[in-house]
Design a protein around this motif. Structure first.
Motif, PDB file in Angstrom:
ATOM      1  N   HIS A  63       0.724  -1.154  -0.027  1.00  0.00           N
ATOM      2  CA  HIS A  63       0.309  -0.036  -0.041  1.00  0.00           C
ATOM      3  C   HIS A  63       0.902   1.262   0.172  1.00  0.00           C
ATOM      4  O   HIS A  63       1.990   1.191   0.526  1.00  0.00           O
ATOM      5  CB  HIS A  63      -1.188  -0.011   1.036  1.00  0.00           C
TER       6      HIS A  63
ATOM      7  N   ASP B   2       6.105   0.235   7.014  1.00  0.00           N
ATOM      8  CA  ASP B   2       4.655  -0.201   6.617  1.00  0.00           C
ATOM      9  C   ASP B   2       4.255   0.929   5.786  1.00  0.00           C
ATOM     10  O   ASP B   2       3.966   2.174   6.145  1.00  0.00           O
ATOM     11  CB  ASP B   2       4.007  -0.050   7.834  1.00  0.00           C
TER      12      ASP B   2
ATOM     13  N   GLU C 206       1.276  -7.473   3.111  1.00  0.00           N
ATOM     14  CA  GLU C 206       1.891  -7.096   4.102  1.00  0.00           C
ATOM     15  C   GLU C 206       1.549  -8.055   5.576  1.00  0.00           C
ATOM     16  O   GLU C 206       0.644  -8.679   5.555  1.00  0.00           O
ATOM     17  CB  GLU C 206       1.931  -5.713   4.577  1.00  0.00           C
TER      18      GLU C 206
END
Ligand SMILES: [Zn+2]
Length: 462
Positions: free
Chosen positions: A92, A125, A186
């Motif tokens: 993302h 992240d 992820e």
């Protein structure tokens, strides 16, 4: 055995044509470039534009699709021979917000390389999976490796609380463009402790956020004449009861295997707690220990409740007639929510306090069954982790939620991977969503290897 030898030979042949020193430099460059783009407040389109340029330069066609033009998603496809259904690889493009003042020497969008770390918001992240999926796509094109299935690369927006722009939109409006049998995204990763790699995890399922409120009502009045019916009194009592409650424990294939394997690689004292969980006589004491000392493990055991917002009253001399607590309820994937809410009502045992399910906003996630821990794809990812890091591999139920929920709900088997991180970085405040975020430079290169090995093992012709 013969297939394994042939497979190894095929992968070795394709890997030989890759100059890994050069590729590592490219990979680091792309990671730094996407971290330097601030997508903490949306604006993922700027990341997508960068990714598109990289793909264009390689002659890889891609499409940009969006519900909001500032929050675009990108889809690219490397064609296989179609004998198997596609593999989807995702990273993302948005990140959580930053408090820039807390970032010390290296700013949140510096992507500074210092002392063996890359610093920046999203460096783990999830721009780590983004660069690894991007580089893997580029390498598949360059090597021309024969594929049994298409490999679809997606970078999606809005994962951090606005999935209606990203995966929710893609699944609703572009499922045909991303339809896959298997996906990698992820939320797994590799744990290093004291500089030594200890284990890897593959995320196969996750808990489900369930918006919930406690609403207490009572009689209003003058603050000089306290009332036992005061809504704040009833609410706080209910909040305490529900927070100290130990909800029924229930393991699934993933969590059972996780705790068994964790016991086998943990120091004896820790291992005993994990084993005690399965012994009805010892389980309550083990759970109490985990509740205090290992909240992540404790949360994996059951549907969990955290009271995170409390509201009530408006003037110090007025007894309020209503008080509200907003709870973060994270359900096990197979939880029967109406039954769970009934249990909560029994624990609270107060007719003036209502348990009210609410929407959370930003895109609800569906509740798919866990992905298999015995599938060929799982085995491939497991083998890739073992090969790159030489550590035991555990299936993981993530306590948070990811975009895999939507993809799993369409029937795909999704596996969450991730780069190597130092366990010590958590308490130091360098983990994901912290005031600062950093990734080992070594982890950049290893993560690309992991991605490459997993993707070619799942998709390459054998
Ligand atoms: Zn993420």
């Amino acid at each position: 055995m013969r297939t394994i030898l042939l497979l190894t030979a095929a992968l070795a042949a394709s890997a030989q044509s890759i100059d890994w020193n050069k590729v590592n430099a490219e990979a680091l460059h792309h990671l730094q470039a996407v971290v330097q783009i601030d997508s903490s407040n949306g604006n993922e389109t700027r990341v997508v534009d960068y990714v598109k340029k990289v793909l264009d330069a390689e002659g890889i066609p891609s499409m940009i699709v969006s519900r909001d033009p500032t929050r675009a998603n990108l889809i690219a496809r490397i064609k296989g021979n179609g004998s198997k259904k596609p593999l989807l690889i995702m990273g993302h493009s948005d990140t959580v917000k930053v408090d820039a003042a807390k970032w010390g020497k290296f700013g949140p969008f510096s992507a500074a390389l210092d002392g063996g770390y890359v610093y920046g918001r999203g460096v783990i992240d999830d721009k780590s999976d983004l660069f690894a999926a991007l580089m893997t796509t580029v390498l598949l094109k360059r090597t021309g490796i024969k594929l049994d299935r298409d490999v679809i690369f997606v970078t999606e927006s809005g994962e951090e609380g606005a999935s209606n722009f990203g995966i929710g939109y893609l699944v609703a409006e572009h499922w045909n463009d991303i339809n896959a049998e298997v996906c990698l995204a992820e939320a797994g990763g590799v744990t290093r402790r004291g500089g030594k790699t200890v284990y890897a995890t593959i995320e196969t399922t996750e808990k489900v956020p369930r918006g919930t409120r406690l609403v207490a009502t009572g009689i209003s009045g003058h603050g000089s004449r306290p009332l036992r019916t005061n809504s704040i009194v009833h609410l706080t009592r209910a909040v305490e009861k529900i927070s100290m409650w130990d909800p029924p424990m229930r393991l699934n294939d993933t969590t059972r295997t996780y705790f068994e394997k964790l016991a086998s690689i943990s120091p004896p004292a820790d291992a005993q707690y994990f084993r005690d969980l399965l012994d009805p006589a010892k389980s309550p004491a083990a759970r109490e220990y985990l509740a205090v000392n290992e909240p992540t493990y404790y949360s994996m055991l059951h549907t969990s409740i955290s009271p995170n917002i409390i509201q009530g009253g408006f003037q110090s001399n007025v007894i309020p007639s209503e008080a509200i607590a907003t709870l973060d309820v994270r359900a096990l994937p197979d939880e029967d929510m109406p039954a769970f809410y009934d249990l909560m009502r029994k624990v609270i045992n107060d007719p003036t306090v209502q348990v009210v399910p609410t929407a959370r906003g930003g895109g609800e996630r569906p509740i798919p069954p866990p992905s298999s821990i015995t599938s060929d794809a799982y085995r491939s990812v497991e083998a890739a982790f073992r090969e790159v890091y030489g550590v035991p591999v555990l299936p993981l139920m993530q306590t948070g939620a990811t975009d895999m929920a939507q993809v799993r709900a369409k029937g795909a088997q999704c596996y969450g991977v991730g780069p190597m991180v130092d366990e010590e970085d958590g308490p130091k405040g360098f983990s994901i969503h912290s005031d600062q975020e950093r990734l080992l430079e070594e982890a950049v290169y290893k993560h690309l290897q992991l991605f490459w090995k997993a993707v070619t093992s799942i998709a390459a012709s054998k």
